[in-house]
Design a protein around this motif. Structure first.
Motif, PDB file in Angstrom:
ATOM      1  N   THR A  69     -40.537  30.119 -24.983  1.00 14.98           N
ATOM      2  CA  THR A  69     -41.295  29.590 -23.847  1.00 14.98           C
ATOM      3  C   THR A  69     -40.667  28.306 -23.317  1.00 14.98           C
ATOM      4  OG1 THR A  69     -43.341  30.547 -24.717  1.00 14.98           O
ATOM      5  CG2 THR A  69     -43.565  28.841 -23.029  1.00 14.98           C
ATOM      6  N   ARG A  70     -40.200  27.444 -24.230  1.00 16.00           N
ATOM      7  CA  ARG A  70     -39.527  26.219 -23.778  1.00 16.00           C
ATOM      8  C   ARG A  70     -38.244  26.558 -23.032  1.00 16.00           C
ATOM      9  NH1 ARG A  70     -41.533  24.332 -28.711  1.00 16.00           N
ATOM     10  NH2 ARG A  70     -39.567  24.411 -29.855  1.00 16.00           N
ATOM     11  N   ARG A  71     -37.556  27.576 -23.480  1.00 17.16           N
ATOM     12  CA  ARG A  71     -36.358  28.020 -22.774  1.00 17.16           C
ATOM     13  C   ARG A  71     -36.708  28.446 -21.345  1.00 17.16           C
ATOM     14  NH1 ARG A  71     -31.884  30.057 -25.335  1.00 17.16           N
ATOM     15  NH2 ARG A  71     -33.151  30.641 -27.134  1.00 17.16           N
ATOM     16  N   ARG A  72     -37.827  29.164 -21.208  1.00 17.71           N
ATOM     17  CA  ARG A  72     -38.239  29.633 -19.883  1.00 17.71           C
ATOM     18  C   ARG A  72     -38.709  28.475 -19.000  1.00 17.71           C
ATOM     19  NH1 ARG A  72     -42.662  33.846 -20.771  1.00 17.71           N
ATOM     20  NH2 ARG A  72     -42.421  34.155 -18.516  1.00 17.71           N
ATOM     21  N   VAL A  73     -39.303  27.454 -19.621  1.00 16.34           N
ATOM     22  CA  VAL A  73     -39.684  26.264 -18.855  1.00 16.34           C
ATOM     23  C   VAL A  73     -38.431  25.611 -18.273  1.00 16.34           C
ATOM     24  CG1 VAL A  73     -40.590  23.914 -19.014  1.00 16.34           C
ATOM     25  CG2 VAL A  73     -41.828  25.807 -20.099  1.00 16.34           C
ATOM     26  N   LEU A  74     -37.401  25.452 -19.097  1.00 14.50           N
ATOM     27  CA  LEU A  74     -36.162  24.845 -18.616  1.00 14.50           C
ATOM     28  C   LEU A  74     -35.507  25.691 -17.539  1.00 14.50           C
ATOM     29  CD1 LEU A  74     -34.574  23.585 -21.953  1.00 14.50           C
ATOM     30  CD2 LEU A  74     -35.472  22.174 -20.102  1.00 14.50           C
ATOM     31  N   ASP A  75     -35.514  27.008 -17.726  1.00 14.97           N
ATOM     32  CA  ASP A  75     -34.927  27.887 -16.709  1.00 14.97           C
ATOM     33  C   ASP A  75     -35.659  27.730 -15.380  1.00 14.97           C
ATOM     34  OD1 ASP A  75     -33.066  28.834 -18.495  1.00 14.97           O
ATOM     35  OD2 ASP A  75     -34.183  30.664 -18.990  1.00 14.97           O
ATOM     36  N   ALA A  76     -36.986  27.638 -15.448  1.00 15.40           N
ATOM     37  CA  ALA A  76     -37.772  27.486 -14.222  1.00 15.40           C
ATOM     38  C   ALA A  76     -37.476  26.152 -13.549  1.00 15.40           C
ATOM     39  CB  ALA A  76     -39.259  27.609 -14.535  1.00 15.40           C
ATOM     40  N   LEU A  77     -37.412  25.083 -14.327  1.00 12.25           N
ATOM     41  CA  LEU A  77     -37.177  23.757 -13.754  1.00 12.25           C
ATOM     42  C   LEU A  77     -35.743  23.593 -13.261  1.00 12.25           C
ATOM     43  CD1 LEU A  77     -39.162  21.452 -16.219  1.00 12.25           C
ATOM     44  CD2 LEU A  77     -39.876  22.363 -14.001  1.00 12.25           C
ATOM     45  N   SER A  78     -34.846  24.449 -13.696  1.00 15.42           N
ATOM     46  CA  SER A  78     -33.476  24.394 -13.201  1.00 15.42           C
ATOM     47  C   SER A  78     -33.405  24.721 -11.723  1.00 15.42           C
ATOM     48  CB  SER A  78     -32.583  25.373 -13.979  1.00 15.42           C
ATOM     49  OG  SER A  78     -32.513  25.023 -15.331  1.00 15.42           O
ATOM     50  N   ASP A  79     -34.409  25.430 -11.227  1.00 16.77           N
ATOM     51  CA  ASP A  79     -34.451  25.800  -9.805  1.00 16.77           C
ATOM     52  C   ASP A  79     -35.024  24.688  -8.940  1.00 16.77           C
ATOM     53  OD1 ASP A  79     -33.423  28.289 -10.470  1.00 16.77           O
ATOM     54  OD2 ASP A  79     -35.413  29.176 -10.747  1.00 16.77           O
ATOM     55  N   GLY A  80     -35.514  23.616  -9.561  1.00 16.47           N
ATOM     56  CA  GLY A  80     -36.093  22.508  -8.807  1.00 16.47           C
ATOM     57  C   GLY A  80     -37.471  22.167  -9.332  1.00 16.47           C
ATOM     58  N   PRO A  81     -38.111  21.116  -8.752  1.00 15.91           N
ATOM     59  CA  PRO A  81     -39.440  20.699  -9.217  1.00 15.91           C
ATOM     60  C   PRO A  81     -40.451  21.839  -9.128  1.00 15.91           C
ATOM     61  CG  PRO A  81     -38.501  19.078  -7.719  1.00 15.91           C
ATOM     62  CD  PRO A  81     -37.625  20.285  -7.640  1.00 15.91           C
ATOM     63  N   MET A  82     -41.400  21.849 -10.073  1.00 15.33           N
ATOM     64  CA  MET A  82     -42.425  22.886 -10.084  1.00 15.33           C
ATOM     65  C   MET A  82     -43.689  22.287 -10.678  1.00 15.33           C
ATOM     66  SD  MET A  82     -42.124  26.789 -11.580  1.00 15.33           S
ATOM     67  CE  MET A  82     -40.801  27.142 -10.415  1.00 15.33           C
ATOM     68  N   SER A  83     -44.807  22.570 -10.054  1.00 15.31           N
ATOM     69  CA  SER A  83     -46.078  22.023 -10.530  1.00 15.31           C
ATOM     70  C   SER A  83     -46.524  22.719 -11.802  1.00 15.31           C
ATOM     71  CB  SER A  83     -47.150  22.191  -9.453  1.00 15.31           C
ATOM     72  OG  SER A  83     -47.487  23.559  -9.298  1.00 15.31           O
ATOM     73  N   GLY A  99     -29.019  20.870 -30.595  1.00 20.56           N
ATOM     74  CA  GLY A  99     -29.222  22.311 -30.534  1.00 20.56           C
ATOM     75  C   GLY A  99     -29.811  22.784 -29.231  1.00 20.56           C
ATOM     76  N   ALA A 100     -30.917  22.169 -28.806  1.00 18.10           N
ATOM     77  CA  ALA A 100     -31.562  22.588 -27.565  1.00 18.10           C
ATOM     78  C   ALA A 100     -30.658  22.326 -26.377  1.00 18.10           C
ATOM     79  CB  ALA A 100     -32.889  21.851 -27.400  1.00 18.10           C
ATOM     80  N   ALA A 101     -29.919  21.214 -26.415  1.00 22.93           N
ATOM     81  CA  ALA A 101     -29.012  20.886 -25.320  1.00 22.93           C
ATOM     82  C   ALA A 101     -27.931  21.944 -25.162  1.00 22.93           C
ATOM     83  CB  ALA A 101     -28.382  19.520 -25.555  1.00 22.93           C
ATOM     84  N   VAL A 102     -27.336  22.385 -26.281  1.00 22.70           N
ATOM     85  CA  VAL A 102     -26.275  23.388 -26.215  1.00 22.70           C
ATOM     86  C   VAL A 102     -26.840  24.738 -25.791  1.00 22.70           C
ATOM     87  CG1 VAL A 102     -24.581  24.670 -27.591  1.00 22.70           C
ATOM     88  CG2 VAL A 102     -24.788  22.189 -27.852  1.00 22.70           C
ATOM     89  N   GLU A 103     -28.035  25.076 -26.240  1.00 18.16           N
ATOM     90  CA  GLU A 103     -28.633  26.356 -25.855  1.00 18.16           C
ATOM     91  C   GLU A 103     -28.962  26.408 -24.368  1.00 18.16           C
ATOM     92  OE1 GLU A 103     -31.884  27.925 -28.086  1.00 18.16           O
ATOM     93  OE2 GLU A 103     -31.031  27.352 -30.012  1.00 18.16           O
ATOM     94  N   PHE A 104     -29.286  25.241 -23.774  1.00 19.50           N
ATOM     95  CA  PHE A 104     -29.664  25.208 -22.366  1.00 19.50           C
ATOM     96  C   PHE A 104     -28.449  25.528 -21.487  1.00 19.50           C
ATOM     97  CE2 PHE A 104     -30.202  22.526 -18.435  1.00 19.50           C
ATOM     98  CZ  PHE A 104     -31.080  23.404 -17.815  1.00 19.50           C
ATOM     99  N   ALA A 122     -24.231  32.869 -23.924  1.00 20.06           N
ATOM    100  CA  ALA A 122     -23.892  33.606 -25.144  1.00 20.06           C
ATOM    101  C   ALA A 122     -25.157  33.660 -25.999  1.00 20.06           C
ATOM    102  CB  ALA A 122     -22.757  32.925 -25.910  1.00 20.06           C
ATOM    103  N   PRO A 123     -25.358  34.742 -26.758  1.00 15.34           N
ATOM    104  CA  PRO A 123     -26.658  34.985 -27.402  1.00 15.34           C
ATOM    105  C   PRO A 123     -26.828  34.308 -28.757  1.00 15.34           C
ATOM    106  CG  PRO A 123     -25.249  36.858 -27.800  1.00 15.34           C
ATOM    107  CD  PRO A 123     -24.450  35.893 -26.955  1.00 15.34           C
ATOM    108  N   PHE A 124     -26.521  33.012 -28.842  1.00 17.28           N
ATOM    109  CA  PHE A 124     -26.619  32.321 -30.118  1.00 17.28           C
ATOM    110  C   PHE A 124     -27.801  31.352 -30.126  1.00 17.28           C
ATOM    111  CE2 PHE A 124     -21.972  33.113 -29.731  1.00 17.28           C
ATOM    112  CZ  PHE A 124     -21.829  33.949 -30.835  1.00 17.28           C
ATOM    113  N   ASP A 125     -28.569  31.377 -31.229  1.00 16.41           N
ATOM    114  CA  ASP A 125     -29.483  30.285 -31.517  1.00 16.41           C
ATOM    115  C   ASP A 125     -28.656  29.157 -32.131  1.00 16.41           C
ATOM    116  OD1 ASP A 125     -31.772  31.719 -30.717  1.00 16.41           O
ATOM    117  OD2 ASP A 125     -31.945  32.650 -32.693  1.00 16.41           O
ATOM    118  N   VAL A 126     -28.969  27.935 -31.771  1.00 17.39           N
ATOM    119  CA  VAL A 126     -28.201  26.793 -32.263  1.00 17.39           C
ATOM    120  C   VAL A 126     -29.083  25.948 -33.175  1.00 17.39           C
ATOM    121  CG1 VAL A 126     -26.824  24.771 -31.659  1.00 17.39           C
ATOM    122  CG2 VAL A 126     -26.806  26.786 -30.163  1.00 17.39           C
ATOM    123  N   GLU A 127     -28.671  25.827 -34.422  1.00 18.28           N
ATOM    124  CA  GLU A 127     -29.357  24.966 -35.386  1.00 18.28           C
ATOM    125  C   GLU A 127     -28.548  23.681 -35.513  1.00 18.28           C
ATOM    126  OE1 GLU A 127     -30.944  26.419 -39.323  1.00 18.28           O
ATOM    127  OE2 GLU A 127     -29.489  24.958 -40.074  1.00 18.28           O
TER     128      GLU A 127
END
Length: 315
Positions: free
Chosen positions: A4-18, A64-69, A73-78
């Motif tokens: 879900t956090r990944r999807r939040v970042l993907d959404a905000l990458s398109d610009g501000p969102m309420s 980890g989160a920074a590299v995943e953003f 490539a399909p890797f989880d980063v620890e």
């Protein structure tokens, strides 16, 4: 990273969102949106609250989160600020049944190279071990080492550093000074470990140690760093490029050997390869599946599957 956090970042990458727009888009409550935004802020993502809603204004330098953003490539980063060995941690994850994980650290306190050689891994480097479970026989495992070398070489060249590959698994930067090792100074070391059965690989861990934003004085003799060769790099973007190239190459194993040959400094060089059965001396003329070095000696061609290779000065 939480999906879900990944999807939040993907959404905000398109610009501000309420908040309500995010909640509707992600099919979660507004309270859940607020919670995930706060958790991303805790991970050093800069998310501003503006009149137009939440706005992503900054991404962490590393982690980890920074590299995943934005990673393609399909890797989880620890991620670890410090760890004894990323390879050791990746093996633990393999034994726990995990796959497609990249263990990343700012510093290693117990790093090691081939043949248990000393390997300095200070803060500022990129210490990375990639765990995969490829559907290949064990004979193909050496290709993963070669793929890692190609991936890092490409990333280094994109950063302006003229890296080359020395057989089998060292990435070097050419150097002309008298005290430099023949072939150049070591920029990257790669250590691959595998577990499998007679007909298939169970898992492969490829450890990639990159001397990134570190001073040469903090490294072993004969080594160099990205900082020394061209200045500090964005470690987040550099790590992403390595993982993306590694993923692409290991999903097209037929492409690995041609790519390795393109960047190889060993081919065409006079070499001495120490093997369990003795030294092989001659000109390195080719590398063949799955990464064996072909040496033209005075007694004919010899194919070396493993050994410690030194480039020799011209006679």
């Amino acid at each position: 990273m939480n999906e879900t956090r990944r999807r939040v970042l993907d959404a905000l990458s398109d610009g501000p969102m309420s908040g309500p727009e995010l909640a509707e888009r992600l099919d979660v409550s507004r309270a859940a949106v607020w919670k995930h935004v706060e958790e991303l802020r805790d991970e050093a993502f800069e998310i501003a609250s503006t009149d137009d809603g939440y706005e992503l204004v900054g991404v962490p330098e590393f982690g980890g989160a920074a590299v995943e953003f934005g990673l393609d490539a399909p890797f989880d980063v620890e991620y670890h600020d410090a760890v004894g060995s990323t390879n050791d941690r990746a093996r633990e994850l393999a034994e726990a049944g995990r796959e497609d994980v990249a263990v990343l650290a700012d510093e290693q306190t117990g790093g090691r190279g081939r043949l248990d050689r000393e390997w300095a891994a200070p803060s500022g480097g990129i210490w990375l071990s990639v765990l995969t479970r490829p559907d290949v026989p064990p004979t193909h495992a050496p290709l993963f080492t070669l793929a890692a070398a190609v991936a890092v070489t490409r990333a280094a060249r994109e950063a302006g550093v003229p890296a080359e590959i020395k057989w089998p698994n060292d990435v070097l930067v050419p150097a002309d000074d008298a005290d430099a090792p023949v072939g150049g100074r070591k920029l990257v070391g790669i250590l691959t470990e595998m577990e499998g059965e007679a007909d298939r690989v169970s898992w492969v861990v490829v450890g990639i140690g990159i001397n990134a934003n570190v001073d040469v004085s903090d490294l072993v003799s004969g080594a160099t760093s990205l900082r020394a060769e061209g200045g500090d790099v964005d470690r987040r973007l550099f790590t992403q490029r390595v993982l993306e190239e590694f993923h692409a190459l290991t999903n097209d194993l037929d492409s690995v050997l041609p790519a390795w040959r393109e960047y190889a400094s060993t081919l065409g060089q006079r070499v001495r390869v120490e093997t369990p059965s003795g030294a092989v001396v001659g000109e390195a003329v080719d590398v063949t599946f799955p990464g064996a070095l072909v040496v033209e000696t005075d007694d004919g061609q010899v194919t070396v599957t493993a050994g410690d290779c030194d480039h020799l000065r011209p006679v």
